[in-house]
Design a protein around this motif. Structure first.
Motif, PDB file in Angstrom:
ATOM      1  N   ASN A 154       0.829  -1.111   0.017  1.00  0.00           N
ATOM      2  CA  ASN A 154      -0.057   0.010  -0.051  1.00  0.00           C
ATOM      3  C   ASN A 154       0.837   1.121   0.078  1.00  0.00           C
ATOM      4  N   LEU A 155       2.073   1.246   0.529  1.00  0.00           N
ATOM      5  CA  LEU A 155       2.932   2.397   0.547  1.00  0.00           C
ATOM      6  C   LEU A 155       3.487   2.493  -0.907  1.00  0.00           C
ATOM      7  N   GLY A 156       3.555   1.579  -1.692  1.00  0.00           N
ATOM      8  CA  GLY A 156       3.966   1.937  -2.914  1.00  0.00           C
ATOM      9  C   GLY A 156       2.892   2.195  -3.584  1.00  0.00           C
ATOM     10  N   VAL A 157       1.626   2.160  -3.558  1.00  0.00           N
ATOM     11  CA  VAL A 157       0.468   2.528  -4.177  1.00  0.00           C
ATOM     12  C   VAL A 157       0.300   3.998  -3.823  1.00  0.00           C
ATOM     13  N   LEU A 158       0.734   4.226  -2.525  1.00  0.00           N
ATOM     14  CA  LEU A 158       0.580   5.821  -2.058  1.00  0.00           C
ATOM     15  C   LEU A 158       1.443   6.577  -2.925  1.00  0.00           C
ATOM     16  N   ALA A 159       2.848   5.961  -3.044  1.00  0.00           N
ATOM     17  CA  ALA A 159       3.807   6.913  -3.518  1.00  0.00           C
ATOM     18  C   ALA A 159       3.395   7.162  -5.142  1.00  0.00           C
ATOM     19  N   ALA A 160       2.848   6.067  -5.895  1.00  0.00           N
ATOM     20  CA  ALA A 160       2.468   6.262  -7.252  1.00  0.00           C
ATOM     21  C   ALA A 160       1.405   7.291  -7.378  1.00  0.00           C
ATOM     22  N   VAL A 161       0.499   7.509  -6.368  1.00  0.00           N
ATOM     23  CA  VAL A 161      -0.602   8.438  -6.384  1.00  0.00           C
ATOM     24  C   VAL A 161      -0.041   9.779  -6.128  1.00  0.00           C
ATOM     25  N   VAL A 162       0.869  10.008  -5.234  1.00  0.00           N
ATOM     26  CA  VAL A 162       1.405  11.302  -5.104  1.00  0.00           C
ATOM     27  C   VAL A 162       2.251  11.616  -6.174  1.00  0.00           C
ATOM     28  N   GLU A 163       2.972  10.780  -6.754  1.00  0.00           N
ATOM     29  CA  GLU A 163       3.870  11.106  -7.947  1.00  0.00           C
ATOM     30  C   GLU A 163       3.105  11.474  -9.355  1.00  0.00           C
ATOM     31  N   SER A 164       1.998  10.799  -9.431  1.00  0.00           N
ATOM     32  CA  SER A 164       1.346  10.942 -10.579  1.00  0.00           C
ATOM     33  C   SER A 164       0.281  12.268 -10.705  1.00  0.00           C
ATOM     34  N   GLY A 165      -0.339  12.255  -9.399  1.00  0.00           N
ATOM     35  CA  GLY A 165      -1.396  13.211  -9.202  1.00  0.00           C
ATOM     36  C   GLY A 165      -2.786  12.904  -9.068  1.00  0.00           C
ATOM     37  N   ASN A 166      -3.044  11.537  -9.663  1.00  0.00           N
ATOM     38  CA  ASN A 166      -4.279  11.012  -9.686  1.00  0.00           C
ATOM     39  C   ASN A 166      -4.516   9.422  -9.718  1.00  0.00           C
ATOM     40  N   PHE A 167      -5.544   9.028  -9.347  1.00  0.00           N
ATOM     41  CA  PHE A 167      -5.605   7.460  -9.501  1.00  0.00           C
ATOM     42  C   PHE A 167      -5.462   6.932 -10.632  1.00  0.00           C
ATOM     43  N   ALA A 168      -5.883   7.589 -11.724  1.00  0.00           N
ATOM     44  CA  ALA A 168      -5.708   6.878 -13.051  1.00  0.00           C
ATOM     45  C   ALA A 168      -4.507   6.735 -13.504  1.00  0.00           C
ATOM     46  N   ARG A 169      -3.723   7.634 -13.419  1.00  0.00           N
ATOM     47  CA  ARG A 169      -2.349   7.740 -13.839  1.00  0.00           C
ATOM     48  C   ARG A 169      -1.510   6.508 -13.018  1.00  0.00           C
ATOM     49  N   ALA A 170      -1.729   6.608 -11.844  1.00  0.00           N
ATOM     50  CA  ALA A 170      -1.179   5.397 -10.696  1.00  0.00           C
ATOM     51  C   ALA A 170      -1.625   4.013 -11.060  1.00  0.00           C
ATOM     52  N   ARG A 195      -9.266  14.470  -1.585  1.00  0.00           N
ATOM     53  CA  ARG A 195      -9.945  14.033  -3.032  1.00  0.00           C
ATOM     54  C   ARG A 195     -10.881  14.906  -3.604  1.00  0.00           C
ATOM     55  N   THR A 196     -10.834  15.485  -4.724  1.00  0.00           N
ATOM     56  CA  THR A 196     -11.656  16.496  -5.249  1.00  0.00           C
ATOM     57  C   THR A 196     -11.869  15.607  -6.788  1.00  0.00           C
ATOM     58  N   THR A 197     -12.841  16.306  -7.349  1.00  0.00           N
ATOM     59  CA  THR A 197     -13.113  15.628  -8.758  1.00  0.00           C
ATOM     60  C   THR A 197     -12.048  16.213  -9.846  1.00  0.00           C
ATOM     61  N   ARG A 198     -11.204  17.091  -9.298  1.00  0.00           N
ATOM     62  CA  ARG A 198     -10.118  17.647 -10.046  1.00  0.00           C
ATOM     63  C   ARG A 198      -8.783  17.278  -9.731  1.00  0.00           C
ATOM     64  N   SER A 199      -8.475  17.108  -8.301  1.00  0.00           N
ATOM     65  CA  SER A 199      -6.918  16.952  -8.001  1.00  0.00           C
ATOM     66  C   SER A 199      -6.937  16.034  -6.707  1.00  0.00           C
ATOM     67  N   ILE A 200      -5.789  15.412  -6.494  1.00  0.00           N
ATOM     68  CA  ILE A 200      -5.623  14.787  -5.182  1.00  0.00           C
ATOM     69  C   ILE A 200      -4.370  15.387  -4.554  1.00  0.00           C
ATOM     70  N   THR A 201      -4.493  15.693  -3.376  1.00  0.00           N
ATOM     71  CA  THR A 201      -3.231  16.294  -2.573  1.00  0.00           C
ATOM     72  C   THR A 201      -3.227  15.601  -1.324  1.00  0.00           C
ATOM     73  N   LEU A 202      -1.850  15.680  -0.769  1.00  0.00           N
ATOM     74  CA  LEU A 202      -1.823  15.010   0.752  1.00  0.00           C
ATOM     75  C   LEU A 202      -2.337  16.025   1.491  1.00  0.00           C
ATOM     76  N   THR A 203      -3.067  15.565   2.815  1.00  0.00           N
ATOM     77  CA  THR A 203      -3.413  16.420   3.833  1.00  0.00           C
ATOM     78  C   THR A 203      -2.197  16.700   4.731  1.00  0.00           C
ATOM     79  N   ASP A 204      -2.117  17.070   5.548  1.00  0.00           N
ATOM     80  CA  ASP A 204      -1.136  17.629   6.526  1.00  0.00           C
ATOM     81  C   ASP A 204      -0.549  16.526   7.164  1.00  0.00           C
ATOM     82  N   GLU A 205      -1.502  15.545   7.729  1.00  0.00           N
ATOM     83  CA  GLU A 205      -0.928  14.494   8.436  1.00  0.00           C
ATOM     84  C   GLU A 205      -0.238  13.587   7.209  1.00  0.00           C
TER      85      GLU A 205
END
Length: 300
Positions: free
Chosen positions: A10-26, A55-65
């Motif tokens: 799951n950490l690998g999945v998180l890294a892919a989401v953060v670097e690609s910016g959305n679920f589709a690319r990840a 999570r929004t319809t346009r972007s995905i960003t990390l929370t402070d935590e």
């Protein structure tokens, strides 16, 4: 909290989401469905007891935590990938398709004349060379390595300095015969200067003259603005005005053939960097490392 294999996955999945910016690319990068990626993130959030992503319809960003958590685990993920890469033979294998995004000037004047030697050295490698003015989205475009001039953008990409080339001021002999040789940086302001547009800022580069630690900015003017280094060189040779350009092979050749004349050579201490970029989530594959080493070889 006990650690298990699912957490690592799951950490690998998180890294892919953060670097690609959305679920589709990840999901494309990981070979998973978008819903599978979403479920993996939800399981990790439930396990940790915190919300990792906005999570929004346009972007995905990390929370402070999420930012604090990712900042701590990302170096560990890189370390694990490096250890796995060194342990296996894949890191030394130079094969498959290598997709390169190269600056047009570097591609044409430096890389292309040497590519035959690189391909002969690695016969199992296929190369797709893409020339662009901008870095673009490396992960989304499936680029393995990019070579660009200029200061690295603030991103998750790893930047490897390849070269620092001098910035020189030149003009054609015909232009200088008609308009005279500038003797100081201040005199440049009264000359016709060919402007070159920065692809990142979309405005013309500022002109500076450097001698040691002394830097003199000069406001320049001219009716011609170009976006391609080849056009800049050709226009300068044709007498369209003074130009500032990188001191690479073709320019040095034109100076040697007296097609161009360097102006104010004592004020040419400015340097412009050339970098290789690759995605930070991956320890560079053998083919990427081989290409970067080859670039360093032909640039020295």
């Amino acid at each position: 909290m006990a650690f298990d294999g699912k957490m690592l996955a799951n950490l690998g999945v998180l890294a892919a989401v953060v670097e690609s910016g959305n679920f589709a690319r990840a999901s494309d990068a990981l070979g998973m469905t978008s819903s599978g990626v979403s479920r993996a993130i939800s399981r990790m959030e439930g396990r940790l007891g915190i919300r990792l992503l906005h999570r929004t319809t346009r972007s995905i960003t990390l929370t402070d935590e999420g930012q604090r958590f990712y900042a701590e685990v990302q170096p560990l993920l890189v370390g694990i990938e490096e250890a796995a890469s060194h342990a296996g033979s894949a890191s030394a294998s130079v094969r498959g398709r290598l997709r390169i995004n190269a600056d047009p000037l570097f591609s044409r004047e430096v890389l292309a004349p040497k590519l035959r030697a690189f391909m002969a050295r690695h016969p199992k490698l296929e190369i797709e060379l893409i020339t662009r003015d901008e870095l673009g989205d490396m992960i989304g475009d499936g680029i393995d390595v990019a070579v660009r001039f200029g200061v690295p953008p603030s991103s998750s990409l790893v930047a490897r300095l390849l070269l620092e080339t001098r910035i020189i001021t030149v003009a054609s002999p015909a232009y200088l015969k008609k308009h005279g040789h500038p003797r100081t940086p201040a005199e440049i302001a009264s000359h016709t200067c060919i402007q070159f547009r920065d692809s990142q800022t979309r405005r013309a580069f500022d002109w500076e003259f450097c001698k040691g630690r002394r830097v003199v900015p000069v406001t320049t003017h001219g009716p011609l603005l170009v976006t391609d280094a080849g056009t800049l060189i050709s226009a300068c040779v044709a007498g369209a005005g003074l130009a500032q350009m990188m001191s690479l092979g073709v320019v040095q050749d034109l100076i040697a053939r007296k097609k161009l004349v360097q102006v104010l050579p004592d004020w040419a201490d400015e340097r412009f960097p050339l970098y290789a970029f690759y995605p930070s989530r991956h320890h560079p594959a053998g083919k990427v490392r081989a290409f970067i080493d080859f670039c360093l070889e032909i640039l020295t």
